[in-house]
Design a protein around this motif. Sequence first.
Motif, PDB file in Angstrom:
ATOM      1  N   UNK A 146       0.835  -1.199   0.000  1.00  0.00           N
ATOM      2  CA  UNK A 146       0.000   0.000   0.000  1.00  0.00           C
ATOM      3  C   UNK A 146       0.869   1.248   0.000  1.00  0.00           C
TER       4      UNK A 146
ATOM      5  N   UNK B 265       3.950   1.571  -1.046  1.00  0.00           N
ATOM      6  CA  UNK B 265       4.641   1.734  -2.325  1.00  0.00           C
ATOM      7  C   UNK B 265       3.679   2.246  -3.389  1.00  0.00           C
TER       8      UNK B 265
ATOM      9  N   UNK C  15       0.906   4.052  -2.954  1.00  0.00           N
ATOM     10  CA  UNK C  15       0.592   5.448  -2.663  1.00  0.00           C
ATOM     11  C   UNK C  15       1.752   6.349  -3.094  1.00  0.00           C
TER      12      UNK C  15
ATOM     13  N   UNK D  94       4.072   6.841   5.139  1.00  0.00           N
ATOM     14  CA  UNK D  94       3.926   5.422   4.802  1.00  0.00           C
ATOM     15  C   UNK D  94       5.203   4.861   4.208  1.00  0.00           C
TER      16      UNK D  94
ATOM     17  N   UNK E  96       1.094   9.753  16.570  1.00  0.00           N
ATOM     18  CA  UNK E  96       1.733   8.614  15.910  1.00  0.00           C
ATOM     19  C   UNK E  96       1.956   7.480  16.898  1.00  0.00           C
ATOM     20  N   UNK E  97       1.656   6.265  16.467  1.00  0.00           N
ATOM     21  CA  UNK E  97       1.925   5.109  17.313  1.00  0.00           C
ATOM     22  C   UNK E  97       3.054   4.247  16.763  1.00  0.00           C
TER      23      UNK E  97
ATOM     24  N   UNK F 113       6.979   6.131  11.559  1.00  0.00           N
ATOM     25  CA  UNK F 113       6.068   7.175  11.095  1.00  0.00           C
ATOM     26  C   UNK F 113       6.288   8.464  11.871  1.00  0.00           C
TER      27      UNK F 113
ATOM     28  N   UNK G   6       5.858  -0.548  17.018  1.00  0.00           N
ATOM     29  CA  UNK G   6       4.831   0.142  17.812  1.00  0.00           C
ATOM     30  C   UNK G   6       5.473   0.797  19.022  1.00  0.00           C
TER      31      UNK G   6
ATOM     32  N   UNK H 152       3.621  -4.422  -9.199  1.00  0.00           N
ATOM     33  CA  UNK H 152       2.423  -4.155  -8.423  1.00  0.00           C
ATOM     34  C   UNK H 152       1.280  -5.090  -8.747  1.00  0.00           C
TER      35      UNK H 152
ATOM     36  N   UNK I 158      -6.617  -2.440  -0.248  1.00  0.00           N
ATOM     37  CA  UNK I 158      -5.387  -2.044   0.434  1.00  0.00           C
ATOM     38  C   UNK I 158      -5.660  -1.056   1.545  1.00  0.00           C
TER      39      UNK I 158
ATOM     40  N   UNK J  96      -5.280  -0.937   5.565  1.00  0.00           N
ATOM     41  CA  UNK J  96      -4.016  -0.824   6.278  1.00  0.00           C
ATOM     42  C   UNK J  96      -3.594   0.629   6.406  1.00  0.00           C
TER      43      UNK J  96
ATOM     44  N   UNK K 184      -1.046   4.707  11.252  1.00  0.00           N
ATOM     45  CA  UNK K 184      -1.194   5.760  12.253  1.00  0.00           C
ATOM     46  C   UNK K 184       0.148   5.968  12.955  1.00  0.00           C
TER      47      UNK K 184
END
Lengths: 480, 218
Positions: A152, A154, A156, A233, A296-297, A301, A358, B196, B212, B215, B218
């Motif tokens: 995901x 990559x 984005x 990300x 952020x967790x 990130x 985490x 991809x 996707x 996911x 955060x």
Amino acid sequence: MGETARLLVLAIPFAAALLLGVIKDYRLGARLNATAAGAALLAAVGLLVFERPEPGIHFIVDDLNTTFILLNTFVGFTTALFSASYIAHELAIGRLTPRFLRFYHAMYQAMLGSMSLALLANNVGLMWVGVEVATLVTVLMVGIYRTEPAIEAAWKYFILGSVGIALAFFGTILVYLAAQETLGEGMPALAWNRLVAAAPLFDPRLLDVAFVFLLIGYGTKVGLAPLHAWLPDAHAEGPTPISAVLSGLLLNVALFALLRFKLVMAANPSALTPGPVMVTMGLVSLLFAALMLYRRRDIKRFFAYSSIEHMGITTFAFGMGGPLANFAGLLHMAMHSLAKSAIFMAVGHIAQVKGTQKIESLRGLGATHPVLAWGFAIGVVAIAGMPPFGLFTSEFLILSSTFARAHTLALVVVLGLLIALGALVVRLVGIVFGPPLGAREPARASYLPMFAHFLLVLLAGLWLPEPLVRWFQTIAAQLG
Amino acid sequence: MSPLAFDIAHLLAGSMVVVSFLLLYQDRITGVLNVFAVQAIILALAVAFQAWSQGAPHLYLTALIALIVKGGIIPLALHRIVRELGIHREIEKVVGVGLTMLVGLALTALAVIVVLPIAQEAGRVGREDLAFALAVILLGLLMMITRRNAVTQVVGFMSLENGLVLAATGAKGMPLVVEISVAFSILIAFIVFGIFVFRIRERFDTVDVHALERFRGD
């Protein structure tokens, strides 16, 4: 000699990429990767020492890009050393296979090479190619773990990166159209040094629109808010050495491209002044990222948002312009590269020993892994802009130069810095102290690159050598 | 240049914009691929015409690559992938056709408003071609935003790339970059197919990017 050095800076990484693509043994590959990065660093020093070659139609060596190349090859080299111990662990736990490592090493060199290409290019079309190849290569690297979040991230990155690619290219075409009247058709109308020289004669309206496209296009790569969505990300899901070079180097290279075009704009008196736009984007990025830090967790990130914050500060400084702010911007950029890549080295090892990214599961690091905890703590204190580290010097200079000219803006910067400081302190306390959690076995880490970076950041905070100050002053004056 | 030559250049570039609109409302993947192939063929014609009118033979190469790779190989390969994945009837949209078309019209108007006044000295052909090219680029972006399927997003990107090639060839004497951008579009296309689509397939048994989005980080 200078010509040879220039050639070597470009040829070493690309040749190494080809060679690494066929080497099956990953240990040899990792060693060769570090050797090639070291050789490129030596070649870059050669650019500094030897007499500079005349700027050609394709390449140019000047004060500005020599600084960037030295920083790039240095961090590229230390990160390659870190990468060798990092990937050994990834291989041991089966996250990567030897076949993927071959690909990883080849791509690592290709990325370093294309960044050097972007920096050395005089032809703005070639500069675009360099930035874009580096972007595409990092897209592949981010997706290398093939987990769902990695794909995901990559994807984005690819989609947003392509938008940046397209808009920056359109901006380049507009610059060519503006230059073509004066400089004639063909290559000369893309050569940056000629663009700057002839810029007063260009049609300012065409230049204005071109700069808007370039700002959005390259600004996406710098990670300026609101174009930053790919950055957290991509940092979090890729291998940590890639996060280190993304934050430490690729963002700088994109900013460098913007600076090149800023100089073209500044040379034309009736074109829009890029300063206020850059100041606004810088401040927005700073405030936005500082606020986002609290929620952020995921530790990678978290530091990705911190990179957005610092790129915002740097862009703000260059946007303010003038000798002092430019000087501070350059210093801040260099210090951030060194400190942030070292933090990612620490974070990479921490995530490996604890088996998670985490933040809540990393508590009590001071008890389980004291050396890593020290490295991490030094890094956070440095990146927060505390004395005696170099980021304190640069932030202090940015603030004092801004207070003299526009104190409202300076207050906004102070606010952003304080908000970010709060988040950093909370996380630092949460991770280093408290009852220990998780694995306790000792880390098999390479501490040398990390502490070498911190030492440099510390030295810069205590004492900047006279030649370095003069060097940065020259560039700051050129940046206008 | 004769008025007829102007008209032909504008006709071809304008057709690309029209085809971009067609792309926006195709509701099947196979339809999207066919329309994209048509756009690539028009691009090839437009570039070939520029090559002739500017007397720049190297642009014929660009035209040929656009025709063979974008007009032939890539659509055919995508057709095969789509058939193998069994998604040749699928299509999803985020916003309705009407709204998408309205936004598309607004973007085209924007392109014309932005480019026409600024590029007066850039020569008439260059100027109008540039406006059309910007419209194609913006419509490609719009398509990438409104589609949620990995394959159609890639097509949106390649359509955007068509706009870039049109813009670059319209700028008279633009060196080096045409070849490079064509090489790039091929490279990107292969990266996307190879990595991809197959990885997404391997992991999710679908190429819907919605899968996707669970996911979110955060």
